[in-house]
Design a protein around this motif. Structure first.
Motif: not given
Length: 485
Positions: A82-90
């Motif tokens: 789960p922690e490898q899945e795509y995440k975008s930062y603001p």
């Protein structure tokens, strides 16, 4: 066949950099174009990938992903975590924050812009520290260098380190004067399985106490260096030069090398803190005196077989084993390149957090007249500061902007090798962020390049005969440098 992203990587994106792969071991991001990234996103352990359907270019890219260890064939029921899945930062991408976790110190250094014994720039509460750690994580800043004041004066330092580690924020360097460093603290780092580098200040054998303002500090710093050597920590040193200690430069560097110090930065000081008092002027070297000191020492450095990596102001730098030395001030930039080339590459990727919450492109800017223009994260969220902001415009200043702002630059005969110099030096000279670095101008205008070349070339040739350049050693995983395929 199914493929999966290797454990050390995360799919990540930031403003203006949406297609990133974050390397948790190296604590840095790798960016690539959208086509390559979409191909990589399918390596989640769920998608079947038939490389026979790929074009030749796509096959080459995919094979490169495998060679670089970004992906591997998925095992049975192996999927990305789960922690490898795509995440975008603001926020815009920043590799590292140089963070003063306190403005207080146990010493009374003459050149300290913080007036650290009095904590002029404050000492944030534990709650404020935790809030900053949260904001760093929210903005995708996953590496810090901890400094002060003196970070080891904080009774909650280990709690701060734990808070950072819980947020997957790595600690790259701890900056300390060494007086409070002991086995117990290093034992605690071992318990947390972290081994950051340390940077200490050492201002010359027999002269260290003069600048540091507390008798006995030199002995304590030497003991700290011996302790770090025994525990096999990477150690670098900064050495502030003045008329009083210039004669012990060679002796000091050789002594530090015997204690396992790997690199040193040395140069004269800016007129800050107590050092700006008129009575200290007799100790401050002129630019000519500093250049003469470097001219004298460079041959000695190579005669001593380059005892450690060195950077002398912006004048000279060398790493033992390399096949060439460099003049850092000499950075070639054509008219075509100036539009995109950053005036300072460090400012583009790093930033400074002051003990009072001020956010600066560089620590040296925190006490200049321009400092009131910088944002404060106790008033403005870090995501806003690191977003589309005036602050980031300053960090992204290009060589072209510096040249356009200063007509002298366009007319200068050294424009082909000068990229405008240090923004901190420009601010100290006149509170103009895009202004001229007068020290750099002086260097070129006074034949600095030719003088350094004359000092270095013969001794370096003899050094290379005794110490042939070596092939670049393969670094550990955590230090490896990878490029987008």
């Amino acid at each position: 066949m199914k493929y999966v992203l290797s454990e050390r990587y995360r799919f990540r994106g930031w403003q203006k950099s949406a297609t990133g792969l974050y390397d948790m071991a190296r604590k840095d991001a790798i960016f690539m174009d959208k086509k390559k990234y979409l191909m990589l996103l399918k390596c989640d352990g769920a998608h079947d990938i038939n490389t026979e359907d790929h074009t030749e270019d796509e096959k080459a890219i995919f094979n490169r992903f495998l060679e670089m260890g970004f992906i591997h064939p998925a095992g049975f029921a192996e999927y990305i975590r789960p922690e490898q899945e795509y995440k975008s930062y603001p926020a815009r991408y920043k590799k590292q924050a140089h963070w003063s976790i306190t403005g207080a110190c146990n010493l009374k250094c003459l050149h300290c812009f913080m007036s650290a014994p009095d904590a002029k720039h404050g000492a944030p509460t534990h709650e404020q520290i935790i809030s900053i750690a949260d904001q760093l994580a929210e903005c995708g800043v996953f590496q810090v260098g901890l400094t002060g004041g003196e970070p080891l004066v904080r009774s909650d330092l280990l709690e701060i380190i734990d808070a950072l580690l819980q947020r997957e924020i790595g600690i790259d360097v701890i900056y300390t004067n060494g007086a409070l460093l002991d086995e117990t603290f290093l034992d605690e780092l071992d318990k947390r399985r972290i081994h950051p580098a340390f940077q200490l200040s050492f201002d010359g054998l027999g002269h260290h106490d003069f600048l540091r303002g507390v008798p006995g500090t030199e002995e304590k710093t030497i003991n700290a260096l011996k302790l770090l050597q025994k525990r096999d920590y990477r150690v670098s040193v900064s050495m502030c030069m003045h008329r009083g200690n210039r004669q012990v430069l060679r002796e000091t560097i050789n002594f530090l090398a015997s204690l396992g110090v790997r690199s040193i930065k040395c140069g004269s000081m800016m007129e800050l803190g107590e050092w700006a008092r008129p009575e200290m002027a007799e100790y401050q070297m002129t630019r000519e005196e500093e250049l003469q000191m470097f001219e004298e020492y460079i041959p000695q450095y190579f005669e001593d077989d380059a005892p450690m990596s060195i950077m002398m102001g912006g004048v000279f730098m060398y790493t033992p084993g390399d096949d060439k030395w460099e003049i850092f001030f000499h950075r070639e930039c054509s008219a075509a390149d100036e539009v995109v080339m950053p005036s300072c590459g460090i400012l583009k990727t790093n930033f400074y957090i002051g003990a009072d919450g001020m956010i600066c492109p560089c620590m040296g800017m925190a006490d200049c007249g321009y400092a009131g223009n910088f944002p404060n994260l106790f008033k403005t969220p870090l995501s806003e500061i690191l977003g589309e902001s005036e602050f980031n415009d300053l960090c992204d200043a290009t060589v072209g902007q510096i040249r356009d702002h200063n007509p002298k630059c366009r007319e200068c005969k050294y424009v082909d090798r000068c990229t405008g110099g240090c923004r901190n030096s420009a601010l100290m000279a006149g509170d103009d962020y895009y202004g001229i670095d007068e020290g750099l101008c002086w260097f070129f205008e006074n034949d600095g390049e030719e003088r350094i070349r004359k000092a270095a070339e013969g001794p370096f040739a003899e050094y290379i005969k005794r110490n042939p350049p070596r092939e670049k050693e393969k670094k550990e995983d955590g230090e490896s440098v990878q490029e987008c395929p």
